[in-house]
Motif scaffolding. Structure first.
Motif, PDB file in Angstrom:
ATOM      1  N   ALA A 205       0.870  -1.182   0.000  1.00  0.00           N
ATOM      2  CA  ALA A 205       0.000   0.000   0.000  1.00  0.00           C
ATOM      3  C   ALA A 205       0.903   1.226   0.000  1.00  0.00           C
ATOM      4  N   LEU A 206       0.591   2.198  -0.835  1.00  0.00           N
ATOM      5  CA  LEU A 206       1.369   3.424  -0.953  1.00  0.00           C
ATOM      6  C   LEU A 206       0.518   4.585  -0.435  1.00  0.00           C
ATOM      7  N   VAL A 207       0.962   5.188   0.644  1.00  0.00           N
ATOM      8  CA  VAL A 207       0.231   6.299   1.245  1.00  0.00           C
ATOM      9  C   VAL A 207       0.912   7.588   0.807  1.00  0.00           C
ATOM     10  N   LEU A 208       0.302   8.288  -0.147  1.00  0.00           N
ATOM     11  CA  LEU A 208       0.911   9.484  -0.718  1.00  0.00           C
ATOM     12  C   LEU A 208       0.780  10.676   0.232  1.00  0.00           C
ATOM     13  N   GLY A 209       1.545  11.716  -0.065  1.00  0.00           N
ATOM     14  CA  GLY A 209       1.598  12.879   0.830  1.00  0.00           C
ATOM     15  C   GLY A 209       0.281  13.607   0.976  1.00  0.00           C
ATOM     16  N   ASP A 210      -0.610  13.503  -0.030  1.00  0.00           N
ATOM     17  CA  ASP A 210      -1.886  14.212   0.052  1.00  0.00           C
ATOM     18  C   ASP A 210      -3.029  13.294   0.469  1.00  0.00           C
ATOM     19  N   ALA A 211      -2.703  12.126   1.018  1.00  0.00           N
ATOM     20  CA  ALA A 211      -3.738  11.168   1.434  1.00  0.00           C
ATOM     21  C   ALA A 211      -4.431  11.621   2.720  1.00  0.00           C
ATOM     22  N   ASP A 212      -5.681  11.242   2.851  1.00  0.00           N
ATOM     23  CA  ASP A 212      -6.417  11.408   4.107  1.00  0.00           C
ATOM     24  C   ASP A 212      -5.941  10.297   5.044  1.00  0.00           C
ATOM     25  N   LEU A 213      -5.085  10.637   6.002  1.00  0.00           N
ATOM     26  CA  LEU A 213      -4.448   9.611   6.826  1.00  0.00           C
ATOM     27  C   LEU A 213      -5.448   8.825   7.663  1.00  0.00           C
ATOM     28  N   GLY A 215      -8.633   8.292   7.014  1.00  0.00           N
ATOM     29  CA  GLY A 215      -9.381   7.420   6.104  1.00  0.00           C
ATOM     30  C   GLY A 215      -8.531   6.267   5.615  1.00  0.00           C
ATOM     31  N   ALA A 216      -7.248   6.557   5.315  1.00  0.00           N
ATOM     32  CA  ALA A 216      -6.342   5.518   4.824  1.00  0.00           C
ATOM     33  C   ALA A 216      -6.097   4.440   5.878  1.00  0.00           C
ATOM     34  N   THR A 217      -5.882   4.858   7.126  1.00  0.00           N
ATOM     35  CA  THR A 217      -5.605   3.861   8.167  1.00  0.00           C
ATOM     36  C   THR A 217      -6.826   2.991   8.437  1.00  0.00           C
ATOM     37  N   LYS A 218      -7.998   3.591   8.385  1.00  0.00           N
ATOM     38  CA  LYS A 218      -9.217   2.805   8.578  1.00  0.00           C
ATOM     39  C   LYS A 218      -9.373   1.763   7.474  1.00  0.00           C
ATOM     40  N   ALA A 219      -9.114   2.177   6.234  1.00  0.00           N
ATOM     41  CA  ALA A 219      -9.215   1.249   5.105  1.00  0.00           C
ATOM     42  C   ALA A 219      -8.116   0.190   5.157  1.00  0.00           C
ATOM     43  N   LEU A 220      -6.912   0.580   5.583  1.00  0.00           N
ATOM     44  CA  LEU A 220      -5.779  -0.345   5.603  1.00  0.00           C
ATOM     45  C   LEU A 220      -5.926  -1.434   6.656  1.00  0.00           C
ATOM     46  N   VAL A 221      -6.502  -1.108   7.789  1.00  0.00           N
ATOM     47  CA  VAL A 221      -6.740  -2.143   8.800  1.00  0.00           C
ATOM     48  C   VAL A 221      -7.543  -3.287   8.179  1.00  0.00           C
ATOM     49  N   ARG A 222      -8.507  -2.928   7.359  1.00  0.00           N
ATOM     50  CA  ARG A 222      -9.343  -3.939   6.700  1.00  0.00           C
ATOM     51  C   ARG A 222      -8.566  -4.695   5.625  1.00  0.00           C
ATOM     52  N   SER A 223      -7.841  -3.981   4.766  1.00  0.00           N
ATOM     53  CA  SER A 223      -7.155  -4.661   3.663  1.00  0.00           C
ATOM     54  C   SER A 223      -5.932  -5.453   4.146  1.00  0.00           C
ATOM     55  N   CYS A 224      -5.404  -5.105   5.290  1.00  0.00           N
ATOM     56  CA  CYS A 224      -4.262  -5.849   5.845  1.00  0.00           C
ATOM     57  C   CYS A 224      -4.699  -7.121   6.560  1.00  0.00           C
ATOM     58  N   PHE A 225      -5.786  -7.037   7.345  1.00  0.00           N
ATOM     59  CA  PHE A 225      -6.073  -8.123   8.281  1.00  0.00           C
ATOM     60  C   PHE A 225      -7.354  -8.911   8.011  1.00  0.00           C
TER      61      PHE A 225
END
Length: 419
Positions: A205-213, A215-225
């Protein structure tokens, strides 16, 4: 039900005859069988989701969204699409489908329906993990030429080898671990079969500088686990800018602390609990390479606990290997272009996830050596369980009915008379 090599040999002549009869049916007649399957599946959708979620240790809403509903849409498309009769599309004959452990119901629905519509007969091999999906499909496809294959342990491995190497089987579709894929590929290629192999993954997963952190972390918890790292679309490595690392870690760990094992939408599960020894080896390597464990699950029910790790070298084999474990590696980088470099370092190329504005994300996506890029979303957008690049996939990567994998194509050149 085929449970031994002898059962398989005895079934061959009968299955060849069944394939011949099936191939004589018109496309519309084959579609009618798929349409009947669709109606039965639609009527049982709720119970199917419940049974598969229980068998694969996934949440029922997740199974409904990513397995049952896409399977229904796929059958709807195939059973109602106008396929003109084409005598130059020839069925391959007998095909073997070796199903994956997870999301197997959808994988089987997509592959069986394309194989059947193209005029083929199939052998479907199940194992202990995916037999619930196969058992759900069996009564729905009782009118189709399908032989179901199941044997545990060594006998199952022997049957997998026979299906991959026997000259009576003309094509093999396989989805599973890299070690099994290598054996199937070796056996299939040596007997000149059509092969379609889906194997390992190491997704970033690539978290770019203009990402909503947040929102990204909430989505990543799901896609990771979700699926505890066993799904081919799970994220293993998170690449984040050093300047954003403190906030990202804080948000990510906060989100993890809100997750548990109870309730319909529980994130963590018993998935992959048989891999305790492999998880121990991964943990030992993390410690030996001075990786910092930021978070570790403390669930009494689990032998294999989820891990979040930082500070592993980009050169670590854990940054490239197919882990198939609930391990997430957070890898800080100074510049965004480094994310592309480290994402492409792995010899697998199944998928990647990007968070940021669409314009920037699309430019980054164009440089990634993966089969599918999810921008600000995850597998809910998958139209089909598609293929990766590099060592994630091999062979004739065509899932279309009457396409290169499910059909042979004949060309006929005609001249009215000899001049």
């Amino acid at each position: 039900m085929i449970q031994s090599a002898l059962d398989f040999v005895r079934s061959l002549q009968e299955q060849k005859k069944a394939q011949g009869v099936w191939a004589e049916k018109s496309v519309v007649e084959r579609q009618q069988v798929l349409s009947q399957c669709l109606m039965a599946m639609r009527a049982q959708a709720e119970s199917l989701a419940t049974e598969i979620a229980k068998a694969e240790f996934l949440s029922k809403p997740f199974v409904q969204e990513t397995v049952i509903n896409p399977s229904l849409r796929h059958l709807e498309t195939l059973s109602h699409r106008d396929f003109p009769e084409n005598r130059n599309n020839i069925p391959v004959g007998l095909m073997a489908l070796v199903a994956p452990d997870y999301l197997s119901f959808r994988w089987l629905t997509e592959n069986i329906s394309a194989a059947l519509l193209s005029g083929n007969a199939v052998y479907v091999q199940m194992n202990e993990m995916n037999q619930a999906s196969a058992h759900c499909l069996q009564p729905l496809l009782s009118k189709a030429p399908i032989q179901w294959v199941f044997a545990p342990g060594k006998e199952g491995e022997e049957l997998e080898n026979i299906l991959s190497s026997h000259p009576g089987i003309r094509a093999v579709a396989f989805s599973g671990t890299p070690s099994r894929a290598e054996k199937v590929l070796r056996a299939g290629v040596s007997s000149w079969k059509k092969m379609k192999i889906e194997s390992g993954f190491h997704n970033s997963a690539l978290v770019l500088g203009d990402a909503d952190l947040r929102g990204a972390t909430k989505a990543l918890v799901r896609s990771c686990f979700t699926g505890m790292g066993q799904l081919p679309w799970n994220i293993t490595n998170i690449l984040v800018l050093e300047s954003q690392l403190p906030d990202f870690e804080r948000f990510f760990l906060e989100e993890l602390s809100n997750q548990g094992m109870n309730g319909e939408n529980a994130l963590f599960s018993m998935t992959g609990q048989n891999d305790f020894e492999r998880m121990q080896k991964i943990s030992e390597q993390i410690r030996s390479e001075n990786g910092k464990i930021l978070w570790q699950g403390q669930f009494p029910e689990l032998k294999v606990q989820p891990l979040v790790v930082r500070d592993l070298s980009h050169c670590s084999t854990l940054q490239q290997d197919c882990l198939r474990a609930p391990v997430v590696l957070i890898s800080p980088v100074k510049y965004a272009h480094e994310m592309v470099k480290w994402c492409n370092t792995s010899y697998y190329g199944q998928a990647a996830q990007i968070f940021g504005t669409v314009e920037k994300a699309e430019k980054i996506a164009a440089k990634l050596e993966v089969g599918h890029v999810f921008i600000n979303q995850w597998i809910e957008s998958l139209q089909a369980l598609d293929f990766g690049q590099k060592q994630s996939s091999y062979g004739i990567l065509d899932s279309q009915a009457f396409g290169a994998f499910y059909s042979e194509h004949r060309k006929i050149d005609i001249q009215e008379s000899i001049s």
